[in-house]
Design a protein around this motif. Structure first.
Motif, mmCIF file in Angstrom:
data_model
loop_
_atom_site.group_PDB
_atom_site.id
_atom_site.type_symbol
_atom_site.label_atom_id
_atom_site.label_comp_id
_atom_site.label_asym_id
_atom_site.label_seq_id
_atom_site.Cartn_x
_atom_site.Cartn_y
_atom_site.Cartn_z
ATOM 1 N N GLN A 108 0.722 -0.988 -0.130
ATOM 2 C CA GLN A 108 -0.121 0.001 -0.002
ATOM 3 C C GLN A 108 0.941 1.459 0.150
ATOM 4 O O GLN A 108 1.519 1.355 0.803
ATOM 5 C CB GLN A 108 -0.814 0.158 1.139
ATOM 6 C CG GLN A 108 -2.028 -1.163 1.247
ATOM 7 C CD GLN A 108 -3.008 -0.867 0.197
ATOM 8 O OE1 GLN A 108 -3.909 -0.115 0.647
ATOM 9 N NE2 GLN A 108 -2.950 -1.487 -0.907
ATOM 10 N N TRP A 141 -7.028 -0.710 -2.455
ATOM 11 C CA TRP A 141 -6.630 -1.258 -0.928
ATOM 12 C C TRP A 141 -6.103 -2.684 -0.936
ATOM 13 O O TRP A 141 -5.872 -3.510 -2.169
ATOM 14 C CB TRP A 141 -7.649 -1.173 -0.072
ATOM 15 C CG TRP A 141 -7.981 0.241 0.226
ATOM 16 C CD1 TRP A 141 -7.749 1.507 -0.267
ATOM 17 C CD2 TRP A 141 -8.974 0.710 1.430
ATOM 18 N NE1 TRP A 141 -8.251 2.499 0.100
ATOM 19 C CE2 TRP A 141 -8.995 2.130 1.374
ATOM 20 C CE3 TRP A 141 -9.507 -0.060 2.580
ATOM 21 C CZ2 TRP A 141 -9.626 3.008 2.405
ATOM 22 C CZ3 TRP A 141 -10.218 0.903 3.347
ATOM 23 C CH2 TRP A 141 -10.408 2.333 3.183
ATOM 24 N N ASP A 175 -9.738 -6.725 1.884
ATOM 25 C CA ASP A 175 -8.500 -7.509 2.134
ATOM 26 C C ASP A 175 -8.576 -9.120 1.694
ATOM 27 O O ASP A 175 -8.443 -9.839 2.631
ATOM 28 C CB ASP A 175 -7.906 -7.216 3.495
ATOM 29 C CG ASP A 175 -7.835 -5.860 3.987
ATOM 30 O OD1 ASP A 175 -7.893 -5.071 3.096
ATOM 31 O OD2 ASP A 175 -7.944 -5.651 5.236
ATOM 32 N N GLU A 231 -9.165 -6.906 9.895
ATOM 33 C CA GLU A 231 -8.557 -6.686 8.711
ATOM 34 C C GLU A 231 -7.317 -7.615 8.110
ATOM 35 O O GLU A 231 -6.919 -8.549 8.821
ATOM 36 C CB GLU A 231 -7.770 -5.268 9.071
ATOM 37 C CG GLU A 231 -8.778 -3.877 9.197
ATOM 38 C CD GLU A 231 -7.949 -2.844 9.305
ATOM 39 O OE1 GLU A 231 -8.420 -1.715 8.512
ATOM 40 O OE2 GLU A 231 -7.153 -2.528 10.062
ATOM 41 N N ALA A 259 -1.003 -5.926 9.703
ATOM 42 C CA ALA A 259 -1.242 -6.165 8.590
ATOM 43 C C ALA A 259 -0.392 -7.137 7.567
ATOM 44 O O ALA A 259 -0.338 -7.010 6.653
ATOM 45 C CB ALA A 259 -1.736 -4.994 7.669
ATOM 46 N N TRP A 280 3.876 -4.965 8.251
ATOM 47 C CA TRP A 280 4.001 -3.608 8.065
ATOM 48 C C TRP A 280 4.597 -3.118 9.545
ATOM 49 O O TRP A 280 3.967 -3.401 10.362
ATOM 50 C CB TRP A 280 2.559 -2.868 7.479
ATOM 51 C CG TRP A 280 2.811 -1.457 7.847
ATOM 52 C CD1 TRP A 280 3.859 -0.492 7.529
ATOM 53 C CD2 TRP A 280 1.599 -0.763 8.377
ATOM 54 N NE1 TRP A 280 3.294 0.834 7.683
ATOM 55 C CE2 TRP A 280 1.942 0.684 8.229
ATOM 56 C CE3 TRP A 280 0.290 -1.156 8.681
ATOM 57 C CZ2 TRP A 280 1.103 1.774 8.643
ATOM 58 C CZ3 TRP A 280 -0.545 -0.082 9.093
ATOM 59 C CH2 TRP A 280 -0.059 1.075 9.035
HETATM 60 O O1 LIG Z 1 -4.480 1.216 2.936
HETATM 61 C C1 LIG Z 1 -5.751 0.364 3.309
HETATM 62 C C2 LIG Z 1 -5.638 -0.779 3.885
HETATM 63 O O2 LIG Z 1 -5.023 -0.740 5.175
HETATM 64 C C3 LIG Z 1 -5.917 -1.357 6.118
HETATM 65 C C4 LIG Z 1 -4.846 -2.088 7.254
HETATM 66 O O3 LIG Z 1 -4.119 -1.204 7.463
HETATM 67 O O4 LIG Z 1 -6.731 -0.222 6.520
HETATM 68 C C5 LIG Z 1 -6.497 0.708 7.018
HETATM 69 C C6 LIG Z 1 -7.607 1.642 7.424
HETATM 70 O O5 LIG Z 1 -7.212 3.176 7.400
HETATM 71 C C7 LIG Z 1 -6.422 3.406 8.852
HETATM 72 O O6 LIG Z 1 -5.099 2.896 8.426
HETATM 73 C C8 LIG Z 1 -4.296 3.770 7.962
HETATM 74 C C9 LIG Z 1 -3.199 3.150 7.713
HETATM 75 O O7 LIG Z 1 -3.453 1.598 7.456
HETATM 76 C C10 LIG Z 1 -4.237 4.988 8.799
HETATM 77 O O8 LIG Z 1 -3.258 5.958 8.522
HETATM 78 C C11 LIG Z 1 -5.748 5.543 8.433
HETATM 79 O O9 LIG Z 1 -5.705 7.059 9.165
HETATM 80 C C12 LIG Z 1 -6.636 4.776 9.114
HETATM 81 O O10 LIG Z 1 -7.776 5.230 8.800
HETATM 82 O O11 LIG Z 1 -8.611 2.000 6.316
HETATM 83 C C13 LIG Z 1 -9.784 2.396 6.906
HETATM 84 C C14 LIG Z 1 -10.565 3.500 6.575
HETATM 85 O O12 LIG Z 1 -9.817 4.540 7.030
HETATM 86 C C15 LIG Z 1 -9.678 1.828 8.325
HETATM 87 O O13 LIG Z 1 -11.063 1.500 8.792
HETATM 88 C C16 LIG Z 1 -8.488 1.081 8.552
HETATM 89 O O14 LIG Z 1 -8.001 0.890 9.666
HETATM 90 C C17 LIG Z 1 -6.753 -2.220 5.112
HETATM 91 O O15 LIG Z 1 -7.564 -2.770 5.841
HETATM 92 C C18 LIG Z 1 -6.985 -1.643 3.971
HETATM 93 O O16 LIG Z 1 -7.101 -2.492 2.682
#
Ligand SMILES: OC[C@H]1O[C@@](CO)(OC[C@@]2(O[C@H]3O[C@H](CO)[C@@H](O)[C@H](O)[C@H]3O)O[C@H](CO)[C@@H](O)[C@@H]2O)[C@@H](O)[C@@H]1O
Length: 594
Positions: free
Chosen positions: A69, A113, A180, A235, A310, A327
């Protein structure tokens, strides 16, 4: 330009390995950029910008691929994230490739994603990934290589069938919690299976199961593969077989003639940790049953008890092993990430297998790390007296690989563990290295500044628990990674991490391996039973001003049986795509034949 064929692919691989070694030697003799003291020498990271989850790792035509990512526009996460891509011949030295794909069609226009690769029986790789669609909902998509004769798989296309799996009023899946997809596996009935992470409104975590005959038309199964109440969103699930008879890996679709168990790993959004269970996969009912249930307390089995999330495995069919990537996020404020222009590392790739007890997973840095080893220091049979600290001279302490094994003779001197001390992280956080206790703390002090204003300590403490049931004294080994003194900069998260190590010190040595790489400290306790990864940002303990010590702050002496430490050379982690040694094929024929 020459076309790729079998013989010149081989030549090209040899040349690129030679080039990688040559550049490695060059880089090893160069110094760390003083403006970028936290960039790593051998842990994977892109040249710049934000990186989070490892995606779709695989080996194809002898080339390892890592997707991730990646936000090409800055050092913070963004919803419109893309699939970054790098390739390697040895999992140590990496060539940067252009992103595999970006948001481009209605089913992923708001983000590409996380997802996984499946290698089909005909050898062709195919990616399943989550797209954020035009309505900002999560859907599952497929991507296929444009040219399967390109071992670097530089171009991917998105077939018109996308999206393949969607949320709707009938399935009732929440479009914000549907993502995912794992590597798919093939059932005896010829149908593919894949799980997708999800949760219900009342926090039931779910691995939703889908089936397909052709990889394009997927039907949701009546029952999820597995679920657990009150765990929240799952996730990045990972589901894979492990052998019960040795450390070799098992291909994801294998039914395991020689005996297998299955592992389900989930990344819990509520704690940001990666938990695993070991259990049985019932192929008839298509459900997974963990042997011990899903432990939901502070000592629930985790792949890593530090900064680690992750994660994803793949089967390396060349070396017959399963490899794990994870990660490792920053522990610094976003403003510092923006200033340094990057954020996020991948852990060093680890081989992962089932311990002979069948009760826990073991992890170890892949053997290829040894190609980076330079200057070595060896100690044998040294007594580490109570209260002593010994410096390990002769290695580059900011970029090193250290293995040490301890033996404690007078175990009866261990302090008694309080029955209420069930949270290892809490016990580690209460520990003050200046307060001497019974057995331990003893271990390594890494990235220590010249006058000890800064250091990160990775250590053990041994307790005894009076188990009245069989009148036998049981010992509890605690492993901690303490960042509280790691930096003079107090803006970083310096939480201490801790976990128990399932070994019996009355007849087992207590071993610790720690990979030190400027801003990451990755530790393997008890032969890989317990892993803890930390991010640290020393202000003083940088480059040649970093030191390495072994210490014992306990009241009893501890024997060092062996200690080996190596300086590690820098790997080429962002090799140039335009290397003359990588031949390109001019004509690419689209290939959607799956
Ligand atoms: O990049 C998307 C994929 O990352 C995952 C797991 O890491 O979901 C991330 C997520 O967003 C949070 O995590 C970010 C970094 O991973 C962070 O910086 C951001 O501020 C967070 O919101 O994406 C959703 C929507 O925001 C949130 O619920 C998750 O935790 C994976 O599941 C995704 O495919």
């Amino acid at each position: 330009m020459a076309k790729l064929n079998r013989s010149n692919i081989g030549l090209s691989l040899l040349l690129s390995m030679f080039l990688a070694n040559f550049i490695t030697d060059l880089e090893a003799s160069s110094h760390q950029d003083l403006n970028q003291p936290y960039r790593t020498g051998y842990h994977f990271q892109p040249l710049k910008n934000w990186m989070n989850d490892p995606n779709g790792p695989m080996i194809y035509k002898g080339i390892y691929h890592l997707f991730y990512q990646y936000n090409p526009y800055g050092a913070v996460w963004d919803v419109r994230i893309v699939w970054g891509h790098s390739t390697s011949v040895d999992l140590v030295n990496w060539i940067s490739q252009p992103p595999a794909f970006n948001p481009s069609q209605p089913s992923d226009i708001n983000g590409c994603w996380s997802g996984s690769v499946t290698i089909l029986p005909n050898g062709k790789p195919v990616i399943l990934y989550t797209g954020i669609d035009q309505n900002k909902g999560q859907v599952q998509n497929v991507a296929v290589p444009v040219n399967i004769s390109d071992p670097y798989l530089r171009e991917w296309s998105k077939p018109p069938q996308n999206p393949l799996m969607t949320t709707n009023a009938v399935n009732g899946i929440n479009p914000d919690r549907f993502r995912d997809p794992t590597t798919a596996w093939l059932g005896r009935d010829g149908e593919w299976r894949v799980i997708v992470g999800s949760s219900t409104d009342d926090r039931r975590g779910l691995a939703i199961l889908y089936k397909s005959r052709d990889f394009f038309n997927w039907t949701q199964s009546m029952k999820p593969l597995h679920y657990e109440d009150l765990t929240g969103m799952w996730e990045c699930p990972d589901f894979f077989p492990v052998s019960i008879t040795g450390s070799d890996g098992v291909e994801t679709s294998s039914v395991g003639e020689n005996g297998i168990k299955h592992v389900l790993k989930v990344s819990l959004i509520e704690t940001l940790h990666d938990y695993y269970t070991i259990g049985s996969y019932d192929r008839e009912k298509d459900v997974y049953v963990p042997d011990l249930g899903f432990v939901q307390n502070e000592s629930a089995p985790r792949l890593d008890y530090g900064k680690y999330y992750a994660s994803k495995t793949f089967y390396d069919d060349v070396k017959k092993r399963r490899i794990l990537w994870g990660w490792v996020n920053e522990s610094s404020p976003a403003k510092d990430d923006i200033e340094k222009g990057w954020s996020g590392l991948q852990s060093f790739p680890r081989k992962i297998w089932l311990d002979e007890s069948g009760k826990e997973l073991l992890q170890w840095p892949i053997e290829e790390i040894e190609t980076l080893r330079g200057q070595q220091v060896n100690w044998q049979k040294k007594v580490l007296k109570a209260g002593s600290t010994l410096q390990v001279h002769g290695v580059t302490a900011a970029q090193a690989d250290v293995e040490v094994s301890f033996k404690v003779k007078e175990l009866e001197k261990a302090d008694v563990i309080e029955p209420s001390w069930t949270d290892p992280q809490k016990i580690c956080s209460q520990g003050d290295l200046s307060v001497m206790s019974g057995l331990g703390p003893f271990g390594l002090m890494v990235l220590a500044s010249n006058d000890m204003e800064e250091y990160t300590s990775v250590y053990f403490r041994i307790f005894k628990s009076n188990d009245d049931t069989n009148k036998k004294t049981k010992y509890v080994v605690l492993m901690c990674s303490d960042q509280s003194r790691s930096s003079l900069n107090d803006e970083n998260d310096k939480s201490t991490f801790g976990a128990f190590v399932a070994i019996d010190p009355s007849h087992q040595t207590i071993s610790l391996r720690t990979l030190i790489d400027h801003s990451i400290v990755e530790s393997y306790g008890g032969g890989g039973r317990t892993c803890i990864t930390s991010r640290v940002y020393p202000k003083l303990a940088i480059g040649e001003n970093a030191n390495l010590f072994v210490f014992n702050k306990g009241t009893q002496s501890v024997d060092i049986l062996t200690l080996s430490a190596w300086s590690l050379k820098s790997a080429q982690i962002n090799g140039d795509l335009m290397s003359p040694f990588i031949e390109r094929e001019e004509s690419r024929s689209p290939n959607h034949q799956f």
